[in-house]
Design a protein around this motif. Structure first.
Motif, PDB file in Angstrom:
ATOM      1  N   ARG A 152      59.281  -2.492  58.734  1.00  0.00           N
ATOM      2  CA  ARG A 152      60.085  -1.568  59.533  1.00  0.00           C
ATOM      3  C   ARG A 152      61.215  -0.971  58.710  1.00  0.00           C
ATOM      4  N   ARG A 153      61.825  -1.797  57.868  1.00  0.00           N
ATOM      5  CA  ARG A 153      62.878  -1.261  57.013  1.00  0.00           C
ATOM      6  C   ARG A 153      62.309  -0.216  56.079  1.00  0.00           C
ATOM      7  N   ALA A 154      61.147  -0.512  55.540  1.00  0.00           N
ATOM      8  CA  ALA A 154      60.529   0.418  54.595  1.00  0.00           C
ATOM      9  C   ALA A 154      60.225   1.742  55.280  1.00  0.00           C
ATOM     10  N   ILE A 155      59.666   1.663  56.464  1.00  0.00           N
ATOM     11  CA  ILE A 155      59.322   2.884  57.188  1.00  0.00           C
ATOM     12  C   ILE A 155      60.584   3.666  57.526  1.00  0.00           C
ATOM     13  N   ALA A 156      61.613   2.962  57.951  1.00  0.00           N
ATOM     14  CA  ALA A 156      62.873   3.628  58.280  1.00  0.00           C
ATOM     15  C   ALA A 156      63.396   4.370  57.060  1.00  0.00           C
ATOM     16  N   ALA A 157      63.297   3.721  55.901  1.00  0.00           N
ATOM     17  CA  ALA A 157      63.794   4.348  54.682  1.00  0.00           C
ATOM     18  C   ALA A 157      62.996   5.600  54.354  1.00  0.00           C
ATOM     19  N   LEU A 158      61.691   5.512  54.510  1.00  0.00           N
ATOM     20  CA  LEU A 158      60.860   6.675  54.226  1.00  0.00           C
ATOM     21  C   LEU A 158      61.243   7.837  55.130  1.00  0.00           C
TER      22      LEU A 158
ATOM     23  N   GLU B 165      51.331  11.859  55.987  1.00  0.00           N
ATOM     24  CA  GLU B 165      52.279  11.925  54.878  1.00  0.00           C
ATOM     25  C   GLU B 165      52.956  10.578  54.673  1.00  0.00           C
ATOM     26  N   LEU B 166      53.344   9.973  55.762  1.00  0.00           N
ATOM     27  CA  LEU B 166      53.994   8.669  55.677  1.00  0.00           C
ATOM     28  C   LEU B 166      53.050   7.656  55.042  1.00  0.00           C
ATOM     29  N   GLU B 167      51.833   7.692  55.490  1.00  0.00           N
ATOM     30  CA  GLU B 167      50.844   6.746  55.005  1.00  0.00           C
ATOM     31  C   GLU B 167      50.683   6.896  53.495  1.00  0.00           C
ATOM     32  N   LEU B 168      50.581   8.154  53.081  1.00  0.00           N
ATOM     33  CA  LEU B 168      50.416   8.438  51.670  1.00  0.00           C
ATOM     34  C   LEU B 168      51.627   7.951  50.883  1.00  0.00           C
ATOM     35  N   ALA B 169      52.810   8.290  51.364  1.00  0.00           N
ATOM     36  CA  ALA B 169      54.037   7.903  50.678  1.00  0.00           C
ATOM     37  C   ALA B 169      54.102   6.385  50.545  1.00  0.00           C
ATOM     38  N   ALA B 170      53.705   5.705  51.614  1.00  0.00           N
ATOM     39  CA  ALA B 170      53.753   4.243  51.593  1.00  0.00           C
ATOM     40  C   ALA B 170      52.778   3.700  50.556  1.00  0.00           C
ATOM     41  N   ARG B 171      51.622   4.338  50.467  1.00  0.00           N
ATOM     42  CA  ARG B 171      50.619   3.862  49.518  1.00  0.00           C
ATOM     43  C   ARG B 171      51.092   4.102  48.091  1.00  0.00           C
ATOM     44  N   GLU B 172      51.662   5.276  47.857  1.00  0.00           N
ATOM     45  CA  GLU B 172      52.145   5.603  46.514  1.00  0.00           C
ATOM     46  C   GLU B 172      53.200   4.613  46.031  1.00  0.00           C
ATOM     47  N   ARG B 173      54.038   4.187  46.949  1.00  0.00           N
ATOM     48  CA  ARG B 173      55.098   3.256  46.544  1.00  0.00           C
ATOM     49  C   ARG B 173      54.658   1.814  46.640  1.00  0.00           C
ATOM     50  N   ARG B 174      53.383   1.608  46.812  1.00  0.00           N
ATOM     51  CA  ARG B 174      52.848   0.250  46.874  1.00  0.00           C
ATOM     52  C   ARG B 174      53.585  -0.607  47.890  1.00  0.00           C
ATOM     53  N   LEU B 175      53.881  -0.037  49.047  1.00  0.00           N
ATOM     54  CA  LEU B 175      54.587  -0.822  50.046  1.00  0.00           C
ATOM     55  C   LEU B 175      53.628  -1.766  50.748  1.00  0.00           C
ATOM     56  N   GLY B 176      52.349  -1.480  50.611  1.00  0.00           N
ATOM     57  CA  GLY B 176      51.343  -2.373  51.165  1.00  0.00           C
ATOM     58  C   GLY B 176      51.441  -2.597  52.653  1.00  0.00           C
ATOM     59  N   LEU B 177      51.686  -1.537  53.397  1.00  0.00           N
ATOM     60  CA  LEU B 177      51.674  -1.749  54.842  1.00  0.00           C
ATOM     61  C   LEU B 177      50.439  -1.107  55.439  1.00  0.00           C
ATOM     62  N   SER B 178      49.911  -1.740  56.431  1.00  0.00           N
ATOM     63  CA  SER B 178      48.650  -1.272  56.977  1.00  0.00           C
ATOM     64  C   SER B 178      48.870  -0.132  57.947  1.00  0.00           C
ATOM     65  N   ARG B 179      47.803   0.634  58.133  1.00  0.00           N
ATOM     66  CA  ARG B 179      47.896   1.780  59.036  1.00  0.00           C
ATOM     67  C   ARG B 179      48.342   1.353  60.412  1.00  0.00           C
ATOM     68  N   ALA B 180      47.786   0.262  60.879  1.00  0.00           N
ATOM     69  CA  ALA B 180      48.123  -0.211  62.224  1.00  0.00           C
ATOM     70  C   ALA B 180      49.631  -0.392  62.358  1.00  0.00           C
ATOM     71  N   THR B 181      50.227  -0.989  61.382  1.00  0.00           N
ATOM     72  CA  THR B 181      51.666  -1.224  61.415  1.00  0.00           C
ATOM     73  C   THR B 181      52.434   0.086  61.469  1.00  0.00           C
ATOM     74  N   LEU B 182      51.976   1.015  60.678  1.00  0.00           N
ATOM     75  CA  LEU B 182      52.625   2.313  60.625  1.00  0.00           C
ATOM     76  C   LEU B 182      52.607   2.961  62.004  1.00  0.00           C
ATOM     77  N   TYR B 183      51.446   2.993  62.619  1.00  0.00           N
ATOM     78  CA  TYR B 183      51.343   3.648  63.923  1.00  0.00           C
ATOM     79  C   TYR B 183      52.122   2.889  64.982  1.00  0.00           C
ATOM     80  N   ARG B 184      52.105   1.593  64.894  1.00  0.00           N
ATOM     81  CA  ARG B 184      52.870   0.819  65.881  1.00  0.00           C
ATOM     82  C   ARG B 184      54.355   1.114  65.738  1.00  0.00           C
ATOM     83  N   ALA B 185      54.794   1.214  64.478  1.00  0.00           N
ATOM     84  CA  ALA B 185      56.206   1.490  64.253  1.00  0.00           C
ATOM     85  C   ALA B 185      56.569   2.868  64.805  1.00  0.00           C
TER      86      ALA B 185
END
Lengths: 146, 146
Positions: free
Chosen positions: B22-28, B40-60
């Motif tokens: 959640r902190r990572a997503i907030a920062a993005l 875009e968020l998903e891509l950015a997260a992948r590029e920065r190797r944040l390793g968060l799953s799609r499910a988490t992203l959508y839930r957030a």
DNA sequence: CCTCTGTCTAGACTGAGTCGCAATAATTAT
DNA sequence: ATAATTATTGCGACTCAGTCTAGACAGAGG
């Protein structure tokens, strides 16, 4: 049904071919009083054994949107519906209980938009206003339920 | 960045756990000036190797929408974007060239809505107004292109 | 430090909408 | 009428967003 379907008329005027699938889709749409979703149309078509493919359905919807005889609404839940409508600029009020829709003219919205353009410095080219609430019919029903 | 991220603050106040994803997503999100899409968020997260799953992203995202710190826009093209925003009722103006957004207050829209309610007999509970056009910056650029 | 439970990950899954191409049929010209 | 033209259709495979499940993990409070 000797009467010409307005959708068919528009297609004809636009120089598009009046094919069986298009006539069928126009008839289905005319059957709905208010809004409908792509899925509903697809189901209805399947039930009546119209045998039209999904691709055709979506292509027809796109075309009708382009011609301005239907419009796409984005419901708050996130899915979309379509409403048959007049071609002039207007907005839709959707009943959040029964889905009935009404068209309204721009009454006062244009002024508000101009004001916003002034406020922000944006040069506004389009706007979309969607309103949700209870239609008269459902207001009564809801009162009775309580 | 000793400063508290407003998104994090809202999560905390709401009694939600302040987890790393959640902190990572907030920062993005804070990194985007204007709107962003889920992709875009998903891509950015992948590029920065944040390793968060799609499910988490959508839930957030769902959670943040519910808390009112971001809002979902339906672009004319049919896809959706999100914008970080204040919690009070307001609308967004989106630049159709660069995507920059601005928030505007209800200036005049409330009156128009009341008028529409009167016209149609609907009891209107919510409305959504989305405006599209060119921001000041892009007006200049477009003029130069011509 | 330990527990409780909210949250996360991975990956399979669903369903809407799209694409390409050969087959079909509405028009137009003959 | 018939044939030629070309817009449209159907099929089926495909993509992509978003959801779901189950088991692993980790915040927050005691």
């Amino acid at each position: 049904m000797t009467q010409t379907d307005p959708i068919i008329a528009v297609l004809d005027l636009g120089g598009y071919r009046l094919t069986a699938p298009r006539r069928a889709i126009a008839a289905l749409i005319a059957g709905y009083g208010g809004h409908f979703t792509a899925a509903e149309l697809e189901l209805a078509a399947r039930e009546r054994r119209l045998g039209l493919s999904r691709a055709t359905l979506y292509r027809a919807l796109d075309l009708l949107i382009e011609l301005g005889v239907i419009e796409r609404l984005d419901l708050p839940g996130g899915d979309h519906a379509y409403v048959p409508c007049a071609r002039a600029h207007h907005h839709h009020v959707v009943c959040s209980r029964c889905g009935r829709t009404a068209e309204v003219t721009d009454s006062g919205v244009a002024e508000a938009v101009a004001e916003i353009a002034h406020q922000t410095g944006y040069e506004i080219s389009t706007h979309r206003l969607e309103l949700f609430g209870l239609c008269r019919h459902c207001q009564v029903k809801t009162a009775l339920d309580a």
